[in-house]
Enzyme design. Structure first.
Site, short mmCIF file in Angstrom:
data_model
loop_
_atom_site.label_atom_id
_atom_site.label_comp_id
_atom_site.label_asym_id
_atom_site.label_seq_id
_atom_site.Cartn_x
_atom_site.Cartn_y
_atom_site.Cartn_z
N ASP A 20 -46.69 -67.15 31.20
CA ASP A 20 -47.38 -66.43 30.13
C ASP A 20 -46.62 -65.16 29.76
O ASP A 20 -46.21 -64.38 30.64
CB ASP A 20 -48.78 -66.04 30.59
CG ASP A 20 -49.64 -67.25 30.94
OD1 ASP A 20 -49.10 -68.33 31.23
OD2 ASP A 20 -50.88 -67.10 30.94
N HIS A 22 -47.70 -62.81 27.08
CA HIS A 22 -48.69 -61.77 26.82
C HIS A 22 -48.08 -60.51 26.20
O HIS A 22 -48.27 -59.39 26.68
CB HIS A 22 -49.42 -61.40 28.11
CG HIS A 22 -50.54 -62.33 28.46
ND1 HIS A 22 -51.58 -62.62 27.59
CD2 HIS A 22 -50.79 -63.05 29.58
CE1 HIS A 22 -52.40 -63.48 28.15
NE2 HIS A 22 -51.96 -63.76 29.36
N ASP A 49 -50.07 -68.40 25.72
CA ASP A 49 -50.46 -67.00 25.89
C ASP A 49 -49.29 -66.09 25.54
O ASP A 49 -48.77 -65.33 26.37
CB ASP A 49 -50.99 -66.73 27.30
CG ASP A 49 -52.44 -67.14 27.46
OD1 ASP A 49 -52.99 -67.75 26.52
OD2 ASP A 49 -53.03 -66.85 28.53
N ASN A 75 -54.97 -70.15 25.73
CA ASN A 75 -56.32 -69.72 25.41
C ASN A 75 -56.34 -68.41 24.60
O ASN A 75 -57.26 -68.16 23.82
CB ASN A 75 -57.18 -69.58 26.67
CG ASN A 75 -56.66 -68.54 27.64
OD1 ASN A 75 -55.52 -68.64 28.11
ND2 ASN A 75 -57.48 -67.56 27.98
N HIS A 76 -55.29 -67.59 24.73
CA HIS A 76 -55.25 -66.38 23.91
C HIS A 76 -54.85 -66.68 22.47
O HIS A 76 -55.29 -65.98 21.55
CB HIS A 76 -54.32 -65.34 24.56
CG HIS A 76 -54.96 -64.66 25.73
ND1 HIS A 76 -55.49 -63.39 25.66
CD2 HIS A 76 -55.19 -65.08 27.00
CE1 HIS A 76 -56.02 -63.06 26.83
NE2 HIS A 76 -55.84 -64.07 27.65
N HIS A 193 -51.43 -69.83 32.76
CA HIS A 193 -52.86 -69.51 32.68
C HIS A 193 -53.40 -68.75 33.89
O HIS A 193 -54.15 -67.79 33.73
CB HIS A 193 -53.66 -70.79 32.45
CG HIS A 193 -55.12 -70.55 32.19
ND1 HIS A 193 -55.57 -69.67 31.24
CD2 HIS A 193 -56.24 -71.09 32.77
CE1 HIS A 193 -56.89 -69.68 31.21
NE2 HIS A 193 -57.32 -70.52 32.14
#
Length: 241
Positions: A20, A22, A49, A75-76, A193
């Protein structure tokens, strides 16, 4: 559109997957520089993500447009897709790192929503030793084939499709149960995740989110040809750290 994206074997360079991101694209670029990543030959696959929590979330669209970078939906991204429709609480979204997008003008929110909605749920990459799958959270079917066939099954009900997407993007059931059964019809499955102190392997499912977006975390890359991680795993782990 297809929710599965397939790639032939890279015969001229290397293929890596990364945990991820982010919103830490600048930090990731430094890591890629340290391994001599060649944008003309190598490819980088993301477990999703891309945004939230870091300072560079706005760079996600630029990276998606790069021919050497390929991402599945996380999911983000799912939250960013849903945000402009108004069916999500602003405080909840901001608490999960989406404050940068809450404050975006409407046209920017829509641009991210549309771009992320075009991302696949699953990616398949051919390697010399077999097919590698990439999904954000988990393969929610007993086999990879059942999963990817379901993703593009036009006859599937909206309720069932929503459940499949939710499991693929949000589930932590496998790692919470320390389920080592794996996915039998694929060489390896690469997921993110769940942030870990060290990468973990459950059967043939490789967890590579080591919190490159945390102050004390780091990015893990995995070479899809060899399944070796960068940095190297200190030991072969078969459960979450």
């Amino acid at each position: 559109m297809s929710f599965v994206q397939r790639f032939e074997r890279n015969k001229v360079g290397r293929d890596f997957a990364v945990g991820d991101i982010h919103g830490h694209f600048r930090a990731l670029w430094t890591v890629l520089g340290s391994i001599g990543f060649d944008r003309e030959k190598d490819r980088l696959f993301s477990v999703g993500d891309l945004v939230d929590r870091g300072p560079d979330s706005e760079m996600a669209l630029d990276w998606i447009d790069e021919p050497w970078f390929h991402a599945v939906r996380g999911n983000h991204e799912d939250m960013a897709i849903r945000w402009p429709s108004g069916n999500m609480d602003a405080a909840h979204y901001a608490a999960n790192g989406g404050g940068w997008n809450v404050s975006n003008p409407r046209h920017a929110q829509l641009a991210f929503s549309w771009a992320f909605n075009a991302l696949p749920i699953a990616i398949e990459v051919e390697t010399e030793d077999g097919k590698v799958g990439i999904v954000h959270a988990d393969c929610p079917f007993p086999t990879w084939r059942d999963f990817v066939v379901s993703l593009d099954d036009a006859s599937m009900s909206n309720k069932m499709r929503k459940a499949v997407f939710e499991a693929a993007l949000w589930s932590r059931e496998r790692i919470q149960d320390e389920d080592r059964s794996g996915v039998p019809d694929i060489r390896a499955l690469i997921v993110g995740h769940t942030p870990l102190k060290k990468p973990a392997v459950l059967g043939n499912v490789h967890y590579i989110d080591t919190g490159g977006w945390f102050r004390d975390g780091y990015f893990t890359l995995i070479n899809l040809a060899t399944l070796e991680t960068i940095p190297p795993m200190p030991e072969q782990l078969d459960c979450a750290a």
